[in-house]
Design a protein around this motif. Sequence first.
Motif, PDB file in Angstrom:
ATOM      1  N   PHE A  84      47.294  46.626  96.831  1.00 46.06           N
ATOM      2  CA  PHE A  84      48.563  47.149  97.360  1.00 46.06           C
ATOM      3  C   PHE A  84      48.506  47.428  98.854  1.00 46.06           C
ATOM      4  O   PHE A  84      49.457  47.138  99.578  1.00 46.06           O
ATOM      5  CB  PHE A  84      48.957  48.407  96.581  1.00 46.06           C
ATOM      6  CG  PHE A  84      49.165  48.133  95.123  1.00 46.06           C
ATOM      7  CD1 PHE A  84      50.352  47.605  94.660  1.00 46.06           C
ATOM      8  CD2 PHE A  84      48.143  48.377  94.215  1.00 46.06           C
ATOM      9  CE1 PHE A  84      50.531  47.316  93.313  1.00 46.06           C
ATOM     10  CE2 PHE A  84      48.317  48.100  92.860  1.00 46.06           C
ATOM     11  CZ  PHE A  84      49.505  47.570  92.415  1.00 46.06           C
ATOM     12  N   GLU A 118      50.841  46.063 102.084  1.00 45.59           N
ATOM     13  CA  GLU A 118      51.663  47.041 102.803  1.00 45.59           C
ATOM     14  C   GLU A 118      51.260  47.190 104.260  1.00 45.59           C
ATOM     15  O   GLU A 118      52.113  47.340 105.132  1.00 45.59           O
ATOM     16  CB  GLU A 118      51.608  48.401 102.100  1.00 45.59           C
ATOM     17  CG  GLU A 118      52.487  49.434 102.774  1.00 45.59           C
ATOM     18  CD  GLU A 118      52.793  50.631 101.903  1.00 45.59           C
ATOM     19  OE1 GLU A 118      53.748  50.544 101.098  1.00 45.59           O
ATOM     20  OE2 GLU A 118      52.084  51.650 102.016  1.00 45.59           O
ATOM     21  N   GLU A 157      51.126  39.712  90.991  1.00 50.16           N
ATOM     22  CA  GLU A 157      51.059  40.967  90.239  1.00 50.16           C
ATOM     23  C   GLU A 157      50.705  40.743  88.777  1.00 50.16           C
ATOM     24  O   GLU A 157      49.927  41.512  88.197  1.00 50.16           O
ATOM     25  CB  GLU A 157      52.377  41.736  90.350  1.00 50.16           C
ATOM     26  CG  GLU A 157      52.568  42.415  91.690  1.00 50.16           C
ATOM     27  CD  GLU A 157      53.618  43.512  91.636  1.00 50.16           C
ATOM     28  OE1 GLU A 157      54.206  43.752  90.553  1.00 50.16           O
ATOM     29  OE2 GLU A 157      53.846  44.149  92.682  1.00 50.16           O
ATOM     30  N   GLN A 199      57.355  54.546  98.390  1.00 51.26           N
ATOM     31  CA  GLN A 199      57.963  53.411  97.694  1.00 51.26           C
ATOM     32  C   GLN A 199      56.911  52.594  96.940  1.00 51.26           C
ATOM     33  O   GLN A 199      57.120  52.172  95.794  1.00 51.26           O
ATOM     34  CB  GLN A 199      58.698  52.515  98.697  1.00 51.26           C
ATOM     35  CG  GLN A 199      59.935  53.125  99.309  1.00 51.26           C
ATOM     36  CD  GLN A 199      59.624  54.159 100.391  1.00 51.26           C
ATOM     37  OE1 GLN A 199      58.482  54.286 100.858  1.00 51.26           O
ATOM     38  NE2 GLN A 199      60.642  54.907 100.800  1.00 51.26           N
ATOM     39  N   CYS A 200      55.759  52.386  97.586  1.00 52.42           N
ATOM     40  CA  CYS A 200      54.702  51.607  96.939  1.00 52.42           C
ATOM     41  C   CYS A 200      54.117  52.364  95.749  1.00 52.42           C
ATOM     42  O   CYS A 200      53.888  51.788  94.685  1.00 52.42           O
ATOM     43  CB  CYS A 200      53.614  51.270  97.945  1.00 52.42           C
ATOM     44  SG  CYS A 200      52.376  50.108  97.308  1.00 52.42           S
ATOM     45  N   SER A 227      55.617  54.545  93.936  1.00 48.93           N
ATOM     46  CA  SER A 227      56.635  54.520  92.892  1.00 48.93           C
ATOM     47  C   SER A 227      56.601  53.189  92.145  1.00 48.93           C
ATOM     48  O   SER A 227      56.721  53.147  90.905  1.00 48.93           O
ATOM     49  CB  SER A 227      58.013  54.760  93.500  1.00 48.93           C
ATOM     50  OG  SER A 227      59.019  54.721  92.508  1.00 48.93           O
ATOM     51  N   HIS A 228      56.439  52.110  92.882  1.00 48.51           N
ATOM     52  CA  HIS A 228      56.345  50.792  92.245  1.00 48.51           C
ATOM     53  C   HIS A 228      55.112  50.708  91.353  1.00 48.51           C
ATOM     54  O   HIS A 228      55.191  50.232  90.215  1.00 48.51           O
ATOM     55  CB  HIS A 228      56.297  49.699  93.308  1.00 48.51           C
ATOM     56  CG  HIS A 228      56.048  48.334  92.737  1.00 48.51           C
ATOM     57  ND1 HIS A 228      56.971  47.681  91.957  1.00 48.51           N
ATOM     58  CD2 HIS A 228      54.954  47.508  92.820  1.00 48.51           C
ATOM     59  CE1 HIS A 228      56.482  46.510  91.579  1.00 48.51           C
ATOM     60  NE2 HIS A 228      55.263  46.393  92.088  1.00 48.51           N
ATOM     61  N   MET A 229      53.979  51.183  91.849  1.00 45.34           N
ATOM     62  CA  MET A 229      52.751  51.171  91.052  1.00 45.34           C
ATOM     63  C   MET A 229      52.934  51.959  89.760  1.00 45.34           C
ATOM     64  O   MET A 229      52.462  51.555  88.690  1.00 45.34           O
ATOM     65  CB  MET A 229      51.599  51.755  91.872  1.00 45.34           C
ATOM     66  CG  MET A 229      51.179  50.894  93.049  1.00 45.34           C
ATOM     67  SD  MET A 229      50.192  51.805  94.288  1.00 45.34           S
ATOM     68  CE  MET A 229      48.697  52.170  93.365  1.00 45.34           C
ATOM     69  N   SER A 277      55.402  52.218  87.964  1.00 43.29           N
ATOM     70  CA  SER A 277      56.295  51.561  87.003  1.00 43.29           C
ATOM     71  C   SER A 277      55.759  50.211  86.525  1.00 43.29           C
ATOM     72  O   SER A 277      56.467  49.483  85.826  1.00 43.29           O
ATOM     73  CB  SER A 277      57.676  51.355  87.643  1.00 43.29           C
ATOM     74  OG  SER A 277      57.597  50.424  88.719  1.00 43.29           O
ATOM     75  N   MET A 278      54.518  49.897  86.861  1.00 37.29           N
ATOM     76  CA  MET A 278      54.004  48.557  86.567  1.00 37.29           C
ATOM     77  C   MET A 278      53.766  48.306  85.081  1.00 37.29           C
ATOM     78  O   MET A 278      53.864  47.166  84.617  1.00 37.29           O
ATOM     79  CB  MET A 278      52.718  48.308  87.348  1.00 37.29           C
ATOM     80  CG  MET A 278      52.951  48.145  88.838  1.00 37.29           C
ATOM     81  SD  MET A 278      51.476  47.628  89.722  1.00 37.29           S
ATOM     82  CE  MET A 278      51.327  45.920  89.193  1.00 37.29           C
ATOM     83  N   ALA A 284      56.916  60.403  94.176  1.00 35.82           N
ATOM     84  CA  ALA A 284      56.907  59.073  93.570  1.00 35.82           C
ATOM     85  C   ALA A 284      56.484  59.035  92.106  1.00 35.82           C
ATOM     86  O   ALA A 284      56.843  58.108  91.380  1.00 35.82           O
ATOM     87  CB  ALA A 284      55.990  58.147  94.380  1.00 35.82           C
TER      88      ALA A 284
END
Length: 290
Positions: free
Chosen positions: A41, A45, A97, A127-128, A130-132, A134-135, A205
Amino acid sequence: MATPILLFGIGATKSGTSWLYNYLRSHPECHLRSIKELHFFDGLENGSKNWHLKELDRKCAELENALSAGRPANAAWNAAQLADTRIYARILKKHDEAGYLSYLADGRTDESVISDITPCYSMLSEQCLSHMASMTEDVRFVFLMRDPVDRLWSHVRMIAKRRSKTGNDIDKRAGWIFNRTLEGGEDHILERGDYRGTLTRLQAAVDPQRVFICTFEELFSDDALTRLCRFLGIVPIPGDFSKKVHVGAKVPMSGAQKRRAAAFLEPQYDFVAARMGPLPAAWEANRAGV
């Protein structure tokens, strides 16, 4: 087979993440690959992906040389690392991913936890993170912290050793790097110990129930490991507290340096105390410049 928990280890540099990796890798209910830090990640980024790819190439060459040298004691481990590194390099290059998640789980049987322990994920954006989070259907985070003064000095010594060509000037280099850090010339060292920033982003997050926070000073105890294993839903097993990982050069910190660092890092102490409650005794001692 049930979907495993995806665990991200995002501890600060020099806070025990290598020991944690070894502990979890030895746990029968956890499945970790032979590469500790994947940099999946942060590579995207902060634009460091190509640098990490070069490091993977360097690691492959190093492992190939070791296998060619025929050292039987490490041959199986080196061969596993070489295979893992070659596979992962292709995944990172594409920033795939689905491939990343498959890589973490590849070889898993019935283990309930897969993991990526990369300390500098602690600097990722909200943001990153938060994305992690939800993976997969069950993502959890472990954040390790170490007393700010001790962590700073350990990081300084690590950089001093890395920059020394002879190994005979580490103490002097440590002093220079320490001064530069407090004067704003070594931002990367301070960023790795920015607990205020990491905790703030994590809170925004990630569901707090999915975050386990522990200090380096508390980690090496049966109580901390029991709490960690309960957090992960796995059976606690004993840890090897006698095993030291990546021990730095032995350069003592002067009283003046300790007091100066404590004053500089006072906002970090204040924030963690306000957020987490009473600090460990070692933190309070260093906070007072003792």
